[in-house]
Design an enzyme around this catalytic site. Structure first.
Site, PDB file in Angstrom:
ATOM      1  N   ASP A  29       0.848  -1.191   0.000  1.00  0.00           N
ATOM      2  CA  ASP A  29       0.000   0.000   0.000  1.00  0.00           C
ATOM      3  C   ASP A  29       0.886   1.244   0.000  1.00  0.00           C
ATOM      4  O   ASP A  29       1.884   1.314   0.721  1.00  0.00           O
ATOM      5  CB  ASP A  29      -0.923  -0.011   1.223  1.00  0.00           C
ATOM      6  CG  ASP A  29      -2.075   0.966   1.072  1.00  0.00           C
ATOM      7  OD1 ASP A  29      -3.223   0.508   0.929  1.00  0.00           O
ATOM      8  OD2 ASP A  29      -1.833   2.200   1.099  1.00  0.00           O
ATOM      9  N   ILE A  30       0.499   2.223  -0.776  1.00  0.00           N
ATOM     10  CA  ILE A  30       1.300   3.446  -0.925  1.00  0.00           C
ATOM     11  C   ILE A  30       1.259   4.303   0.339  1.00  0.00           C
ATOM     12  O   ILE A  30       2.144   5.131   0.560  1.00  0.00           O
ATOM     13  CB  ILE A  30       0.800   4.246  -2.155  1.00  0.00           C
ATOM     14  CG1 ILE A  30       1.878   5.160  -2.702  1.00  0.00           C
ATOM     15  CG2 ILE A  30      -0.472   5.019  -1.864  1.00  0.00           C
ATOM     16  CD1 ILE A  30       1.582   5.687  -4.088  1.00  0.00           C
ATOM     17  N   ASN A  86     -13.085  -3.417   2.105  1.00  0.00           N
ATOM     18  CA  ASN A  86     -14.058  -2.333   2.261  1.00  0.00           C
ATOM     19  C   ASN A  86     -15.024  -2.323   1.083  1.00  0.00           C
ATOM     20  O   ASN A  86     -14.641  -2.628  -0.048  1.00  0.00           O
ATOM     21  CB  ASN A  86     -13.329  -0.980   2.328  1.00  0.00           C
ATOM     22  CG  ASN A  86     -12.452  -0.860   3.573  1.00  0.00           C
ATOM     23  OD1 ASN A  86     -12.840  -1.280   4.650  1.00  0.00           O
ATOM     24  ND2 ASN A  86     -11.263  -0.300   3.409  1.00  0.00           N
ATOM     25  N   GLU A  94     -12.193   3.381  -1.351  1.00  0.00           N
ATOM     26  CA  GLU A  94     -11.710   4.513  -2.159  1.00  0.00           C
ATOM     27  C   GLU A  94     -11.380   4.102  -3.584  1.00  0.00           C
ATOM     28  O   GLU A  94     -11.498   4.925  -4.500  1.00  0.00           O
ATOM     29  CB  GLU A  94     -10.444   5.106  -1.515  1.00  0.00           C
ATOM     30  CG  GLU A  94     -10.715   5.780  -0.172  1.00  0.00           C
ATOM     31  CD  GLU A  94      -9.434   6.220   0.521  1.00  0.00           C
ATOM     32  OE1 GLU A  94      -8.337   5.903   0.020  1.00  0.00           O
ATOM     33  OE2 GLU A  94      -9.549   6.856   1.576  1.00  0.00           O
ATOM     34  N   HIS A  99     -10.384  -5.307  -3.482  1.00  0.00           N
ATOM     35  CA  HIS A  99      -9.045  -5.649  -2.989  1.00  0.00           C
ATOM     36  C   HIS A  99      -9.118  -6.028  -1.532  1.00  0.00           C
ATOM     37  O   HIS A  99      -9.987  -5.569  -0.794  1.00  0.00           O
ATOM     38  CB  HIS A  99      -8.079  -4.478  -3.179  1.00  0.00           C
ATOM     39  CG  HIS A  99      -8.593  -3.175  -2.640  1.00  0.00           C
ATOM     40  ND1 HIS A  99      -9.505  -2.397  -3.336  1.00  0.00           N
ATOM     41  CD2 HIS A  99      -8.350  -2.531  -1.482  1.00  0.00           C
ATOM     42  CE1 HIS A  99      -9.789  -1.329  -2.620  1.00  0.00           C
ATOM     43  NE2 HIS A  99      -9.117  -1.379  -1.481  1.00  0.00           N
ATOM     44  N   MET A 100      -8.173  -6.849  -1.127  1.00  0.00           N
ATOM     45  CA  MET A 100      -8.040  -7.263   0.271  1.00  0.00           C
ATOM     46  C   MET A 100      -6.798  -6.599   0.855  1.00  0.00           C
ATOM     47  O   MET A 100      -5.721  -6.678   0.270  1.00  0.00           O
ATOM     48  CB  MET A 100      -7.914  -8.790   0.326  1.00  0.00           C
ATOM     49  CG  MET A 100      -7.690  -9.347   1.718  1.00  0.00           C
ATOM     50  SD  MET A 100      -7.441 -11.140   1.643  1.00  0.00           S
ATOM     51  CE  MET A 100      -9.135 -11.705   1.565  1.00  0.00           C
ATOM     52  N   HIS A 101      -6.971  -5.927   2.003  1.00  0.00           N
ATOM     53  CA  HIS A 101      -5.827  -5.374   2.729  1.00  0.00           C
ATOM     54  C   HIS A 101      -5.281  -6.442   3.675  1.00  0.00           C
ATOM     55  O   HIS A 101      -6.064  -7.116   4.353  1.00  0.00           O
ATOM     56  CB  HIS A 101      -6.259  -4.208   3.622  1.00  0.00           C
ATOM     57  CG  HIS A 101      -6.820  -3.014   2.913  1.00  0.00           C
ATOM     58  ND1 HIS A 101      -6.131  -1.833   2.806  1.00  0.00           N
ATOM     59  CD2 HIS A 101      -8.006  -2.802   2.300  1.00  0.00           C
ATOM     60  CE1 HIS A 101      -6.872  -0.938   2.160  1.00  0.00           C
ATOM     61  NE2 HIS A 101      -8.018  -1.501   1.844  1.00  0.00           N
TER      62      HIS A 101
END
Ligand code: AMP
Length: 115
Positions: A29-30, A86, A94, A99-101
């Site tokens: 993640d950025i 999310n 966003e 996607h999965m964090h």
């Protein structure tokens, strides 16, 4: 509608990629919110969890297989970590490419902010 994640998958913009196979791509993640914060995305664009179908079952299952592998590779499997997906505004989504964090490397605290 194409998102920034499709551009990362197509290598049109750079990312710190940690894993790739036929169905998913994983990159850091950025704006990391923990010492380990990695996103795993299905290569096929699915906007939100509301848009999943039976045809996505293999790719979505692969997200968990890869999450476990990355947790092991990053050395956070034993201490533990959190997986988050999310959906839409109330979920805080966003980027509209599912996607999965993977978050870990420190004690993450309560599951939700208390407000
Ligand atoms: P979400 O709120 O679940 O949609 O999460 C989107 C995540 O994508 C956020 O944690 C962002 O920091 C992350 N993000 C946005 N752009 C990039 C990028 N170019 N490379 C890596 N991560 C990104």
């Amino acid at each position: 509608m194409s998102t920034i994640f499709s551009k990362i998958i197509a290598r049109e913009i750079p990312a710190d990629i940690v894993y790739e196979d036929d169905l998913v791509l994983a990159f850091r993640d950025i704006a990391p919110q923990a010492p380990v914060h990695i996103l795993i995305v299905p290569k096929q664009e699915i906007a939100t969890v509301n848009d999943v179908s039976a045809a996505d079952e293999e790719a979505l299952g692969r997200l968990f297989i890869v999450a476990a592998k990355i947790a092991s590779d990053e050395g956070i499997a034993e201490n533990g970590y959190r997986l988050i997906v999310n959906c839409n505004a109330d979920g805080g989504q966003e980027v509209f490419h599912l996607h999965m964090h993977i978050l870990g490397g420190r004690r993450l605290g309560p599951m939700l902010a208390k407000h």
